[in-house]
Design a protein around this motif. Sequence first.
Motif, PDB file in Angstrom:
ATOM      1  N   ARG A  30       0.826  -1.208   0.000  1.00 46.20           N
ATOM      2  CA  ARG A  30       0.000   0.000   0.000  1.00 46.20           C
ATOM      3  C   ARG A  30       0.862   1.259   0.000  1.00 46.20           C
ATOM      4  NH1 ARG A  30      -2.422   2.859   4.397  1.00 46.20           N
ATOM      5  NH2 ARG A  30      -1.732   1.215   5.807  1.00 46.20           N
ATOM      6  N   ARG A  31       1.923   1.255   0.795  1.00 47.26           N
ATOM      7  CA  ARG A  31       2.799   2.419   0.871  1.00 47.26           C
ATOM      8  C   ARG A  31       3.478   2.688  -0.475  1.00 47.26           C
ATOM      9  NH1 ARG A  31       5.451   0.594   4.544  1.00 47.26           N
ATOM     10  NH2 ARG A  31       4.340   1.475   6.312  1.00 47.26           N
ATOM     11  N   GLU A  32       3.959   1.625  -1.110  1.00 43.64           N
ATOM     12  CA  GLU A  32       4.587   1.781  -2.418  1.00 43.64           C
ATOM     13  C   GLU A  32       3.586   2.256  -3.464  1.00 43.64           C
ATOM     14  OE1 GLU A  32       7.839   1.174  -3.862  1.00 43.64           O
ATOM     15  OE2 GLU A  32       8.306   1.623  -1.789  1.00 43.64           O
ATOM     16  N   ALA A  33       2.354   1.756  -3.384  1.00 40.81           N
ATOM     17  CA  ALA A  33       1.325   2.163  -4.344  1.00 40.81           C
ATOM     18  C   ALA A  33       1.056   3.654  -4.246  1.00 40.81           C
ATOM     19  CB  ALA A  33       0.037   1.372  -4.108  1.00 40.81           C
ATOM     20  N   GLU A  34       0.942   4.164  -3.025  1.00 39.91           N
ATOM     21  CA  GLU A  34       0.724   5.604  -2.824  1.00 39.91           C
ATOM     22  C   GLU A  34       1.860   6.406  -3.442  1.00 39.91           C
ATOM     23  OE1 GLU A  34      -1.681   7.336  -1.434  1.00 39.91           O
ATOM     24  OE2 GLU A  34      -2.897   5.917  -0.283  1.00 39.91           O
ATOM     25  N   SER A  35       3.085   5.939  -3.215  1.00 39.02           N
ATOM     26  CA  SER A  35       4.252   6.640  -3.740  1.00 39.02           C
ATOM     27  C   SER A  35       4.252   6.653  -5.265  1.00 39.02           C
ATOM     28  CB  SER A  35       5.524   5.974  -3.217  1.00 39.02           C
ATOM     29  OG  SER A  35       6.670   6.535  -3.809  1.00 39.02           O
ATOM     30  N   VAL A  36       3.894   5.515  -5.875  1.00 36.90           N
ATOM     31  CA  VAL A  36       3.865   5.426  -7.335  1.00 36.90           C
ATOM     32  C   VAL A  36       2.831   6.382  -7.914  1.00 36.90           C
ATOM     33  CG1 VAL A  36       3.164   3.934  -9.255  1.00 36.90           C
ATOM     34  CG2 VAL A  36       4.777   3.094  -7.543  1.00 36.90           C
ATOM     35  N   VAL A  37       1.644   6.394  -7.342  1.00 33.36           N
ATOM     36  CA  VAL A  37       0.579   7.259  -7.862  1.00 33.36           C
ATOM     37  C   VAL A  37       0.946   8.728  -7.694  1.00 33.36           C
ATOM     38  CG1 VAL A  37      -1.833   7.946  -7.562  1.00 33.36           C
ATOM     39  CG2 VAL A  37      -1.209   5.527  -7.529  1.00 33.36           C
ATOM     40  N   ASP A  38       1.547   9.070  -6.563  1.00 37.60           N
ATOM     41  CA  ASP A  38       1.996  10.454  -6.381  1.00 37.60           C
ATOM     42  C   ASP A  38       3.013  10.837  -7.453  1.00 37.60           C
ATOM     43  OD1 ASP A  38       0.391  10.668  -4.188  1.00 37.60           O
ATOM     44  OD2 ASP A  38       2.004  10.411  -2.706  1.00 37.60           O
ATOM     45  N   GLU A  39       3.917   9.912  -7.766  1.00 35.74           N
ATOM     46  CA  GLU A  39       4.916  10.200  -8.795  1.00 35.74           C
ATOM     47  C   GLU A  39       4.273  10.330 -10.174  1.00 35.74           C
ATOM     48  OE1 GLU A  39       8.993   8.267 -10.734  1.00 35.74           O
ATOM     49  OE2 GLU A  39       8.317   7.612  -8.752  1.00 35.74           O
ATOM     50  N   ALA A  40       3.273   9.489 -10.436  1.00 32.92           N
ATOM     51  CA  ALA A  40       2.587   9.558 -11.726  1.00 32.92           C
ATOM     52  C   ALA A  40       1.892  10.903 -11.910  1.00 32.92           C
ATOM     53  CB  ALA A  40       1.573   8.417 -11.848  1.00 32.92           C
ATOM     54  N   TYR A  41       1.189  11.363 -10.861  1.00 39.12           N
ATOM     55  CA  TYR A  41       0.541  12.675 -10.953  1.00 39.12           C
ATOM     56  C   TYR A  41       1.586  13.789 -11.040  1.00 39.12           C
ATOM     57  CZ  TYR A  41      -4.249  11.116 -10.198  1.00 39.12           C
ATOM     58  OH  TYR A  41      -5.490  10.545 -10.359  1.00 39.12           O
ATOM     59  N   GLY A  42       2.721  13.578 -10.363  1.00 39.65           N
ATOM     60  CA  GLY A  42       3.787  14.568 -10.460  1.00 39.65           C
ATOM     61  C   GLY A  42       4.295  14.706 -11.883  1.00 39.65           C
ATOM     62  N   ARG A  43       4.401  13.589 -12.591  1.00 40.06           N
ATOM     63  CA  ARG A  43       4.835  13.645 -13.988  1.00 40.06           C
ATOM     64  C   ARG A  43       3.769  14.304 -14.865  1.00 40.06           C
ATOM     65  NH1 ARG A  43       7.862   7.865 -15.300  1.00 40.06           N
ATOM     66  NH2 ARG A  43       9.280   7.855 -13.480  1.00 40.06           N
ATOM     67  N   TRP A  44       2.513  14.069 -14.541  1.00 36.62           N
ATOM     68  CA  TRP A  44       1.419  14.698 -15.312  1.00 36.62           C
ATOM     69  C   TRP A  44       1.515  16.219 -15.223  1.00 36.62           C
ATOM     70  CZ3 TRP A  44      -2.339  14.115 -18.779  1.00 36.62           C
ATOM     71  CH2 TRP A  44      -3.388  15.045 -18.795  1.00 36.62           C
TER      72      TRP A  44
END
Length: 308
Positions: A30-44
């Motif tokens: 769950r922690r890694e998933a949150e980090s990945v999604v935050d990074e994805a939105y950051g790239r957007w």
Amino acid sequence: MDHADAMPIAELLDERRFLLDVAYWMLGSRREAESVVDEAYGRWYGLSDAARKQITAPRCWLAKTAGGICLSRLARSDRADDATCVARAAEGPQAAERPAATLEEEVGRVLLDALDSLSLAERAAFVLNDVFGMSPDTVAGIVGRTEPECAELAERARHWLRVQRSRPTTPEQHDALARAVRQACVTEDANLLASLLCPHATAFFDGGGKVRALIRPVHGSRQVAHSLLTFLARRPRTTLTTQSVNGRTGLVARYDHQVAAVISLDIADHHVAQVWVVLNPDKLRSWNQPPTLGGPRSHQSPSQQGDG
């Protein structure tokens, strides 16, 4: 947020939940998933306004980006002591807080655990195709393979997951089969070795970039048998013994009394389904340390010191 990005709150939350589901099922944390999604939105939001306007399906773009980030993180992780397994176990029963709670109810914790035994590409192809129903071109874009290759990867994953649900093997059966595999390797009997493997057996060679080993997994009983016999070809000063590896009988190859490779076997329905060959010197360091005064090393069983 730009006016062009304005969306109903329900759609915003649904989009984020979807991305969290994808990341959770690929990484298992769950922690890694949150980090990945935050990074994805950051790239957007790192894109220019003009670049964002060129993207006609933002949700698809975000899913591809999140999937690519997951694959990069998995590629960097160490399968032997993957921290995501520890993180997942530490999360506890807080199902209401988990981004993948609904999916967990549908496919179950057993499937999530079984995904750990798949190769990177197989796990990604299966999760994206079977769990999330993404289009073949989207899956191919994330995995970095052609659509037919991704279809084959997903099918291999389905087959292995079916094998995982089959009748378990007792320690005695596992030990007998491991010793038979050793005998076939020592006598260089390709037909015998192939008969001990599942038709869709897979072999993984982990050199850690420090030993020149096969990069891609080997698939099929004949191909796996050939690769093992080539790898374990008898040479002066080499030995192959059976020893306890991760609590079950495996194989240990030595050169000049130094452990050069440790081989673990995943067995189902009385056949070897997966072979894991560890050649990375860093992972073999403990095997090459002198035994402590207190007894045998933790990865060896006193009753399985080898049958060289």
